[in-house]
Design an enzyme around this catalytic site. Sequence first.
Site, PDB file in Angstrom:
ATOM      1  N   LYS A   1       4.456  12.775 -46.386  1.00  0.00           N
ATOM      2  CA  LYS A   1       3.860  13.802 -45.537  1.00  0.00           C
ATOM      3  C   LYS A   1       3.584  15.095 -46.299  1.00  0.00           C
ATOM      4  CE  LYS A   1       8.283  15.472 -43.672  1.00  0.00           C
ATOM      5  NZ  LYS A   1       8.247  16.816 -44.240  1.00  0.00           N
ATOM      6  N   THR A   2       4.458  15.450 -47.253  1.00  0.00           N
ATOM      7  CA  THR A   2       4.223  16.674 -48.028  1.00  0.00           C
ATOM      8  C   THR A   2       2.957  16.546 -48.860  1.00  0.00           C
ATOM      9  OG1 THR A   2       6.617  17.038 -48.144  1.00  0.00           O
ATOM     10  CG2 THR A   2       5.243  18.311 -49.652  1.00  0.00           C
TER      11      THR A   2
ATOM     12  N   ASP B   1       5.079  21.673 -40.292  1.00  0.00           N
ATOM     13  CA  ASP B   1       5.863  20.543 -40.782  1.00  0.00           C
ATOM     14  C   ASP B   1       7.091  20.342 -39.896  1.00  0.00           C
ATOM     15  OD1 ASP B   1       6.681  18.475 -42.385  1.00  0.00           O
ATOM     16  OD2 ASP B   1       7.412  19.739 -44.020  1.00  0.00           O
ATOM     17  N   GLU B   2       7.640  19.125 -39.891  1.00  0.00           N
ATOM     18  CA  GLU B   2       8.859  18.796 -39.125  1.00  0.00           C
ATOM     19  C   GLU B   2       8.725  19.238 -37.663  1.00  0.00           C
ATOM     20  OE1 GLU B   2      10.878  16.925 -40.421  1.00  0.00           O
ATOM     21  OE2 GLU B   2      11.125  17.301 -42.559  1.00  0.00           O
TER      22      GLU B   2
ATOM     23  N   GLN C   1      13.073  11.041 -36.075  1.00  0.00           N
ATOM     24  CA  GLN C   1      13.982  11.884 -36.844  1.00  0.00           C
ATOM     25  C   GLN C   1      14.300  13.194 -36.119  1.00  0.00           C
ATOM     26  OE1 GLN C   1      13.569  11.823 -41.317  1.00  0.00           O
ATOM     27  NE2 GLN C   1      11.562  10.957 -40.832  1.00  0.00           N
TER      28      GLN C   1
ATOM     29  N   ARG D   1      17.719   7.831 -45.927  1.00  0.00           N
ATOM     30  CA  ARG D   1      17.957   8.723 -47.078  1.00  0.00           C
ATOM     31  C   ARG D   1      18.095   7.899 -48.356  1.00  0.00           C
ATOM     32  NH1 ARG D   1      15.353  12.037 -45.338  1.00  0.00           N
ATOM     33  NH2 ARG D   1      15.055  10.496 -43.702  1.00  0.00           N
TER      34      ARG D   1
END
Length: 754
Positions: A35-36, A221-222, A252, A605
């Site tokens: 996504k970044t 973002d997020e 998430q 993770r």
Amino acid sequence: MSSLELNKILNPEQLLGVTTTEGPVLILAGAGSGKTRVLTHRVAYLMEQGVAPYNIMAITFTNKAAGEMRERVNNLAGYGADQVWVATFHSTCVRILRQFADRIGYDTNFSIYDADDSKTLMKEVCKHLNIDTKKYKEKRILGVISSAKDEMINEEEFAVRNQSDFMMTTYISAYREYQARLRSNNAFDFDDLILKTVELLKQDPEVLNYYQNRFKYIMVDEYQDTNTVQFELVRLLASSHENLCVVGDDDQSIYKFRGANIYNILNFEQHFPNATVIKLEQNYRSTKKILFGANAVIKNNVGRKEKALWTQNDEGEKIRFRQFDSAYEEAEFIAMDVRSQKRRGNFDFKETAVLYRTNAQSRILEEKFLNENIPYRIVGGVNFYARKEIKDILAYLKTIDNGDDDIAVQRIINVPKRGIGATSLGKVSAYARENGMSFYAALLESSEISTLGKASAKIAPFVEFIEKIKIKLPEMTVPEVIHSVLDGTGYVEELEAEGTDEAMARIENIDELLNKAILYQEEGENPTLSGFLEEVALIADIDRLDENEDYVVLMTLHSAKGLEFENVYMAGMEDGLFPSFMTISGDDDAELEEERRLCYVGITRAKQQLTMTAAKTRMVRGEWQYGAISRFVKELPSEIIDGSVWEGKSRDFAASSFDEPKKSFAEKKKEATKPTAASSYAAKLKEMKAVSAGTKIEKNTLSYGVGDRVKHQKFGEGTVNHIADGGRDFEVTVEFDRVGVKKMFASFAKLQKC
């Protein structure tokens, strides 16, 4: 960068996320889906299409994420990219308030209160209002206020909503007084930074119009972590052009306890009916088996948008699961396995993380890591900027920058000691209240306070010291201001005179603060004292992780979000712990689904290896508790699991677990070179049964007595103050030189006489 060039480096969905620039866009970005990369390439693409960088805004949640995005945008877009607004929610609001806070009755030179400052202020509020803090804890009151602010409920609306509820009377008065004192101190707490910005934009059409015209393209973002007031901030800024692109993953969303509203992302299309929805499901982080496990767990949630992660990565190793008799054996296994993985060259310490549900689980892990000489760092411990010496120096800087900040002034009026008693300070406070002025303004007039007497002569040097620096401030750099404070107070000299290890550590922390100030001065744009205080106030603990140092990271699952590690251990996978007892005993499915999302975050993770561990028993609040294997573990497909539920005490782990596959765990324990922090659960159970049956247990004779100097492997040296016969064991009270008074059982403490 043209679409043709982007097609070579982005997958089709990523490309769509980059090039769909007009109108509202929801990008559902699964864990590790890049996504970044999409966000940074989207910025570069907008600039190439002729959008002025000044008109582009990207909001993130952490300074670390903002820094990474800023660096990548600069590398991609080149000239002019530094004009793109890349910042966190809080720093975005600070920048707006620094320019326009005077429009809502504040001085733009305001202070920012961290959690400790807010708690100190609330203590004053409770004292002033005669609130019984045994019944109404300051932390609880602050939590209620924070939740209200997250929902955009100010103190007056809070009073109206709860006026018929007698039980809320205390919270109403505390909220009002707390806000009144923040305003008189010219300060904002963290929640206020966003709430007051929203109030500013709603009350002042000129300011709203200015920022709407500036930010023609907004990215967030997020997005699944946003709360109600953050949603409103974004809505206000984007309502003119509606070129809003939000990126997030409902799977998430794990911060409900902080006010995060998952429905912001689930209902995005309802808020913006003409929205384009793009799913990023290709994972670039984890192996196939890890992703298979993650998908198998999260699919059991009902409140989610349908998607499934997939990858072209290798199949990878199975997810390892190990169950132990006790939490001590669980921690010992993890420590020895981490050491083994390092020795075999599989994973460096810095590639490894141990994740757990509650902070309390870290203690046993720390003991075992110390036994194995494994370097580690706990994320979520005492923040660097929350340490006493750092807060003292920062309080001086805040006093110089904003004299209206009563909390800062009162903290350092007697640091170092100036002999100004509490009675005298109370008279100054009373004078300030009677005359409607700040505490520092009252100090300036201390010679006029007749009741002070000789105490005013002790106050005068402090005020003169602060005023001299304030006069010189326009010509001083931030490091020079800090040096002036240190030189004028003799703060470091006092620590040097102590000569203890703790004092030396404090000096090192002050040196590190100076290092931070120098870097800020050299790298900051138009560096000022206000800017420096703003920057350190907004730094989160997670932002301080150093990826170059070789240590294992211990952290809660909540802290791990946004990070990735080659080798991950998830400890305490037991029903009652994860998910928690409160979750499984209640009837709120939403709570269980959030816990499952947290498990999903933990699993994703891991890049190469994932190990889950559980204990049949662990001590909770002084009592042994039994726990079944977590239902989340049971949701994993059996074909990707290495391990099973072990019966009895004898077990031989798979060859992948240790260097020497033929040796059992019990044999490994005997070979350990250092003693464990406690005996096995079986021995403890035998002892407990013997005590209950009246059998006398032979206790080891202590090699030390009251007054003796002893050494603890973690706490260092100290003096024994008291020894009590606790029945099965001696309870020893030690005043340690570095960490203060600790009570512990002798068999656990392993104290050695100096």
